[in-house]
Design a protein around this motif. Structure first.
Motif, PDB file in Angstrom:
ATOM      1  N   LEU A 119       0.832  -1.211   0.000  1.00 51.26           N
ATOM      2  CA  LEU A 119       0.000   0.000   0.000  1.00 51.26           C
ATOM      3  C   LEU A 119       0.864   1.257   0.000  1.00 51.26           C
ATOM      4  O   LEU A 119       0.610   2.209  -0.734  1.00 51.26           O
ATOM      5  CB  LEU A 119      -0.945   0.003   1.207  1.00 51.26           C
ATOM      6  CG  LEU A 119      -1.874   1.225   1.279  1.00 51.26           C
ATOM      7  CD1 LEU A 119      -2.769   1.316   0.052  1.00 51.26           C
ATOM      8  CD2 LEU A 119      -2.736   1.187   2.535  1.00 51.26           C
ATOM      9  N   LYS A 120       1.895   1.225   0.819  1.00 54.81           N
ATOM     10  CA  LYS A 120       2.759   2.393   0.940  1.00 54.81           C
ATOM     11  C   LYS A 120       3.465   2.696  -0.387  1.00 54.81           C
ATOM     12  O   LYS A 120       3.643   3.849  -0.764  1.00 54.81           O
ATOM     13  CB  LYS A 120       3.793   2.099   2.033  1.00 54.81           C
ATOM     14  CG  LYS A 120       4.517   3.319   2.512  1.00 54.81           C
ATOM     15  CD  LYS A 120       5.312   3.001   3.755  1.00 54.81           C
ATOM     16  CE  LYS A 120       6.409   4.038   3.936  1.00 54.81           C
ATOM     17  NZ  LYS A 120       7.326   3.667   5.013  1.00 54.81           N
TER      18      LYS A 120
ATOM     19  N   THR B 275     -10.103  -7.462  -0.692  1.00 53.99           N
ATOM     20  CA  THR B 275      -9.714  -6.074  -0.986  1.00 53.99           C
ATOM     21  C   THR B 275     -10.069  -5.167   0.190  1.00 53.99           C
ATOM     22  O   THR B 275      -9.300  -4.278   0.563  1.00 53.99           O
ATOM     23  CB  THR B 275     -10.403  -5.578  -2.271  1.00 53.99           C
ATOM     24  OG1 THR B 275     -10.232  -6.580  -3.268  1.00 53.99           O
ATOM     25  CG2 THR B 275      -9.791  -4.287  -2.758  1.00 53.99           C
ATOM     26  N   GLY B 276     -11.224  -5.428   0.778  1.00 57.13           N
ATOM     27  CA  GLY B 276     -11.624  -4.651   1.942  1.00 57.13           C
ATOM     28  C   GLY B 276     -10.749  -4.947   3.159  1.00 57.13           C
ATOM     29  O   GLY B 276     -10.357  -4.038   3.892  1.00 57.13           O
ATOM     30  N   HIS B 277     -10.437  -6.220   3.371  1.00 61.74           N
ATOM     31  CA  HIS B 277      -9.561  -6.575   4.500  1.00 61.74           C
ATOM     32  C   HIS B 277      -8.229  -5.824   4.396  1.00 61.74           C
ATOM     33  O   HIS B 277      -7.788  -5.178   5.329  1.00 61.74           O
ATOM     34  CB  HIS B 277      -9.232  -8.078   4.482  1.00 61.74           C
ATOM     35  CG  HIS B 277     -10.332  -8.965   5.000  1.00 61.74           C
ATOM     36  ND1 HIS B 277     -11.587  -8.986   4.476  1.00 61.74           N
ATOM     37  CD2 HIS B 277     -10.343  -9.886   6.003  1.00 61.74           C
ATOM     38  CE1 HIS B 277     -12.327  -9.882   5.120  1.00 61.74           C
ATOM     39  NE2 HIS B 277     -11.597 -10.443   6.059  1.00 61.74           N
ATOM     40  N   SER B 278      -7.607  -5.954   3.208  1.00 65.26           N
ATOM     41  CA  SER B 278      -6.242  -5.458   3.061  1.00 65.26           C
ATOM     42  C   SER B 278      -6.188  -3.951   2.831  1.00 65.26           C
ATOM     43  O   SER B 278      -5.288  -3.288   3.331  1.00 65.26           O
ATOM     44  CB  SER B 278      -5.544  -6.170   1.893  1.00 65.26           C
ATOM     45  OG  SER B 278      -5.507  -7.568   2.124  1.00 65.26           O
ATOM     46  N   TYR B 279      -7.159  -3.414   2.071  1.00 63.65           N
ATOM     47  CA  TYR B 279      -6.999  -2.018   1.645  1.00 63.65           C
ATOM     48  C   TYR B 279      -8.147  -1.079   2.036  1.00 63.65           C
ATOM     49  O   TYR B 279      -8.167   0.066   1.617  1.00 63.65           O
ATOM     50  CB  TYR B 279      -6.694  -1.964   0.145  1.00 63.65           C
ATOM     51  CG  TYR B 279      -5.411  -2.738  -0.181  1.00 63.65           C
ATOM     52  CD1 TYR B 279      -4.172  -2.283   0.275  1.00 63.65           C
ATOM     53  CD2 TYR B 279      -5.452  -3.951  -0.867  1.00 63.65           C
ATOM     54  CE1 TYR B 279      -3.006  -3.007   0.026  1.00 63.65           C
ATOM     55  CE2 TYR B 279      -4.291  -4.684  -1.121  1.00 63.65           C
ATOM     56  CZ  TYR B 279      -3.071  -4.196  -0.673  1.00 63.65           C
ATOM     57  OH  TYR B 279      -1.923  -4.915  -0.914  1.00 63.65           O
ATOM     58  N   VAL B 280      -9.111  -1.587   2.837  1.00 59.94           N
ATOM     59  CA  VAL B 280     -10.034  -0.655   3.508  1.00 59.94           C
ATOM     60  C   VAL B 280      -9.634  -0.586   4.974  1.00 59.94           C
ATOM     61  O   VAL B 280      -9.646   0.466   5.590  1.00 59.94           O
ATOM     62  CB  VAL B 280     -11.512  -1.103   3.404  1.00 59.94           C
ATOM     63  CG1 VAL B 280     -12.412  -0.179   4.224  1.00 59.94           C
ATOM     64  CG2 VAL B 280     -11.975  -1.116   1.951  1.00 59.94           C
TER      65      VAL B 280
ATOM     66  N   GLY C 176      -4.487  -2.251   5.772  1.00 59.42           N
ATOM     67  CA  GLY C 176      -3.439  -1.467   5.105  1.00 59.42           C
ATOM     68  C   GLY C 176      -3.497   0.012   5.461  1.00 59.42           C
ATOM     69  O   GLY C 176      -2.523   0.581   5.974  1.00 59.42           O
ATOM     70  N   PRO C 177      -4.635   0.659   5.179  1.00 59.29           N
ATOM     71  CA  PRO C 177      -4.725   2.095   5.480  1.00 59.29           C
ATOM     72  C   PRO C 177      -4.413   2.417   6.939  1.00 59.29           C
ATOM     73  O   PRO C 177      -3.747   3.417   7.215  1.00 59.29           O
ATOM     74  CB  PRO C 177      -6.183   2.427   5.139  1.00 59.29           C
ATOM     75  CG  PRO C 177      -6.570   1.428   4.104  1.00 59.29           C
ATOM     76  CD  PRO C 177      -5.828   0.173   4.459  1.00 59.29           C
TER      77      PRO C 177
ATOM     78  N   GLY D 174      -1.279   4.518   8.559  1.00 53.58           N
ATOM     79  CA  GLY D 174      -1.707   5.720   9.277  1.00 53.58           C
ATOM     80  C   GLY D 174      -2.421   6.738   8.412  1.00 53.58           C
ATOM     81  O   GLY D 174      -2.343   7.938   8.655  1.00 53.58           O
ATOM     82  N   THR D 175      -3.153   6.261   7.394  1.00 54.42           N
ATOM     83  CA  THR D 175      -3.905   7.202   6.568  1.00 54.42           C
ATOM     84  C   THR D 175      -5.361   7.243   7.030  1.00 54.42           C
ATOM     85  O   THR D 175      -5.731   6.607   8.012  1.00 54.42           O
ATOM     86  CB  THR D 175      -3.786   6.839   5.064  1.00 54.42           C
ATOM     87  OG1 THR D 175      -4.301   7.908   4.286  1.00 54.42           O
ATOM     88  CG2 THR D 175      -4.519   5.562   4.728  1.00 54.42           C
ATOM     89  N   THR D 176      -6.166   8.022   6.327  1.00 53.43           N
ATOM     90  CA  THR D 176      -7.599   8.088   6.629  1.00 53.43           C
ATOM     91  C   THR D 176      -8.325   7.250   5.598  1.00 53.43           C
ATOM     92  O   THR D 176      -8.177   7.472   4.396  1.00 53.43           O
ATOM     93  CB  THR D 176      -8.093   9.550   6.554  1.00 53.43           C
ATOM     94  OG1 THR D 176      -7.337  10.326   7.481  1.00 53.43           O
ATOM     95  CG2 THR D 176      -9.571   9.642   6.884  1.00 53.43           C
ATOM     96  N   THR D 177      -9.081   6.286   6.054  1.00 56.45           N
ATOM     97  CA  THR D 177      -9.779   5.384   5.148  1.00 56.45           C
ATOM     98  C   THR D 177     -11.254   5.774   5.099  1.00 56.45           C
ATOM     99  O   THR D 177     -11.818   6.235   6.092  1.00 56.45           O
ATOM    100  CB  THR D 177      -9.556   3.912   5.563  1.00 56.45           C
ATOM    101  OG1 THR D 177     -10.082   3.044   4.560  1.00 56.45           O
ATOM    102  CG2 THR D 177     -10.222   3.559   6.875  1.00 56.45           C
TER     103      THR D 177
END
Ligand code: WT7
Length: 639
Positions: free
Chosen positions: A295-296, A317-322, A325-326, A330-333
């Motif tokens: 992701l980074k 996809t939701g597990h890893s990137y909703v 991962g986010p 430390g991002t805002t999902t």
């Protein structure tokens, strides 16, 4: 249509798109760093992954990066102690991220909820304590049958925090599918919601759970129900409890369980376009390394980003990137509860504008659906905050790629076409923002991933020739086994070519080493000895102005072995005066796009195509109907 320049189909797509210089300069991984990473990964891939692992926090470091003594049952970061939730949540509480938004959620009716990392942390701890009170122990399975609500994130993290295993069942699945999964997982707890909003209606979800639990499922002691929608909800005495009542008295502090790197994190039944669903097993250590790094690097996450992956948390996809991962980076999902066309076809663009989304990651099927409504909908909104786009789930036809790039990405935002699977846990073949893009190609394997295209004997095929997609080295976020079925794990992925992971996809590489995924190997036709992907035929069809969606299957032919039959949905508003003439025109259009091998024997117009709930066309069902065969398992069918 304004996208007519996109007539080229997958087979002879030759356009190249360069990223803007500014993007390259600012990228987390610049071309020189990328070259160094590729060099390190090819010389010593374990070292590469070890470096990636060091960016995360561990309670105890590993003794060994990879143990392959019992291949294909690979073990990663052997001897290490960790917990993915420590990296997704706990560690941010000590930094400036503490008061940053972790989650922006929007309900379909327009209500919103925003949680900072600290608020999310407290909510997770409350539920974690409640689960312990209910007797959930390390290793126990908890089934989550939940719509896209903030509580789905809270529940995943709470379960993992105490060392239990979550198994998400997408809220669109039937009672039977839910029952099968609960039974296979022998779950102790089910977490659900009373209902949710979808396309202006309330879906009564709790009713489905009650139906699923009617007989069998003896392992389930408790059903936790989140209150979301105003629907009449029957609560079964001694079994059902409202989420709010359960967590109200719990303390917002809870220790994070120290897990072995190889302890199970979650179980996820694969989308199962064929046969009985497989329980795919992922573990804490390797999964967190793969998801964090991918992701980074691929979505180039910066501190100011607002990241929106439109997938449901119920899929990988939701597990890893909703979720994981986010939060790890430390991002805002961002999460949206409802239907993309509600109340009209600009809902997604409206969300992008209002929250200032910077990265938008979605699926080709959604792009094609929105494309049907024309460019006036994205035009209504200020999408200038967007800096990167993404696509996943199936090959993206150049037509949709160019529409997305032009109308959503202002012809400036590169599209990260990420190839991966539930089994792989994280991106495998994908561009970075610095990569030259060719519409329809997922470009090249990421550093540390050795992918190839091979023939039936496992030998690499020359450029331009189709073959089977394989991964030649293990990678940290790979599945570890199939739940309670190690034999099937070996047989499905490792038996055809010993030492190579068989992805089940057909692909080809071009002269530049770019990968072109053509679809599942069972969705590939052999017309007179020529291998041709249904995706390519479909891509050619949708490039025609009359066509909105297409599905192609193979039907037996006496002379050619197999020929193609197409099912076509016409564009809304396209006037058909002479259907036979249109059919002839479409056939010759495909022929001129793909060459004479692409023989489409017949074309049938349809209003709807059978799809899985994740949006994949179920060609198997069309094939069975066409050939008058048993339709088989339809538990993954949309309706
Ligand atoms: C299959 C995996 C993991 C994401 C969601 C689907 C197809 C996935 C791409 C892509 C072409 C793709 C493959 C793969 N696929 N991404 N970018 N280009 N095909 O997960 O349900 O496990 O399906 O989706 O066929 O094998 P999944």
């Amino acid at each position: 249509m304004e996208t007519k320049g996109a007539l080229d189909a997958l087979l002879h797509e030759e356009r190249v798109f360069r990223p803007l210089p500014q993007l390259v300069i600012e990228a987390n991984v610049n071309p020189q760093e990328y070259a160094e990473a590729m060099k390190l990964a090819s010389e010593d891939y374990l070292k590469y992954w070890e470096e990636a692992a060091k960016e995360l926090d561990w309670f105890k470091k590993w003794d060994q990066v990879l143990d392959d003594s019992d291949a294909p049952f690979y073990k990663w970061f052997v001897g290490a102690k960790c917990n993915i939730v420590y990296n997704a949540l706990d560690r941010h509480i000590e930094t400036a991220n503490k008061n940053k938004l972790a989650l922006i959620w929007e309900g379909e009716p327009g209500d919103t909820k925003k949680l900072t990392y600290y608020e999310l942390y407290r909510a997770v701890n409350r539920l974690a304590n409640a689960l312990k009170t209910l007797g959930v122990q390390k290793g126990d399975r908890v089934v989550l049958y939940m719509p896209p609500l903030p509580e789905i994130v809270i529940a995943m993290l709470a379960v993992a925090k105490i060392g239990a295993v979550h198994s998400m069942v997408f809220a669109g699945f039937s009672a039977k599918a839910l029952r099968d999964r609960i039974t296979d997982a022998e779950a102790k707890i089910v977490i659900t919601a009373d209902g949710f909003y979808r396309n202006g209606k309330v879906v009564n979800l709790k009713k489905v759970v009650d139906e699923a639990l009617v007989d069998g499922c003896d392992s389930v002691d408790t059903v936790i129900v989140v209150h979301r929608a105003s629907v009449e909800t029957e609560m079964v005495d001694m079994r059902d409890v409202w989420y709010e009542d359960l967590v109200r008295q719990e303390r917002p502090v809870c220790p994070t369980e120290v897990m072995d790197s190889e302890d199970m994190l979650f179980l996820l039944y694969s989308s199962g376009t064929t046969g009985k669903p497989k329980g795919i097993v992922h573990t804490h250590g390797g999964y967190m390394v793969g998801v964090h790094r991918s992701l980074k690097w691929v979505f180039d996450i910066k501190p100011t980003d607002i990241f929106w992956c439109t997938a449901d948390a119920g899929w990988i996809t939701g597990h890893s990137y909703v979720v994981y991962g986010p939060l790890m980076v430390g991002t805002t999902t961002v999460m949206y509860e409802g239907h993309p066309l509600y109340p009209q076809a600009d809902r997604l663009w409206d969300i992008v504008e209002r929250y200032g989304i910077t990265i938008f990651y979605t699926a080709p099927t959604l792009i094609r659906m929105l494309m049907r409504f024309g460019s006036q909908y994205p035009k209504k909104h200020d999408l200038s905050t967007l800096r990167l786009l993404g696509s996943v789930g199936e090959p993206i036809n150049p037509e949709a790629w160019v529409w997305f790039y032009t109308n959503v990405g202002r012809s400036e935002c590169p599209i990260m076409d990420t190839w991966w699977q539930t089994e792989t846990g994280s991106f495998m073949i994908s561009p970075l923002p610095i990569t030259l893009l060719k519409p329809g190609s997922a470009t090249k394997p990421l550093p540390g991933i050795e992918a190839d295209v091979v023939d039936d004997d496992g030998n690499p095929v020359p450029p331009g020739k189709g073959g089977l997609l394989v991964i030649k080295k293990p990678w940290p976020s790979m599945l570890r086994t199939l739940y309670k079925n190690p034999e099937r794990y070996k047989k499905t992925y490792w038996e055809k070519f010993p030492g190579m992971y068989l992805a089940g996809d057909v692909a080809r590489k071009d002269e530049d080493g770019y990968f072109w995924i053509q679809g599942r190997s069972d969705d590939v036709l052999n017309i007179a000895g020529h291998r041709i992907g249904t995706a390519e035929l479909e891509s050619a069809l949708v490039a025609h102005e009359a066509v909105a969606e297409a599905a192609v299957i193979g039907v037996p032919d006496k002379i050619k072995g197999e020929v193609a039959k197409a099912f076509v949905i016409l564009n809304a508003g396209y006037e058909v005066t002479d259907p036979d003439k249109l059919i002839t025109e479409l056939k010759s259009h495909v022929r001129s796009e793909l060459g004479p091998v692409a023989v489409i024997k017949s074309i049938e117009f349809k209003d709807k195509l059978p799809k899985t709930r994740s949006g994949k066309i179920m060609r198997r069902i069309l094939r069975a109907q066409e050939l008058g065969k048993e339709i088989g398992d339809t538990s993954t069918l949309e309706d």
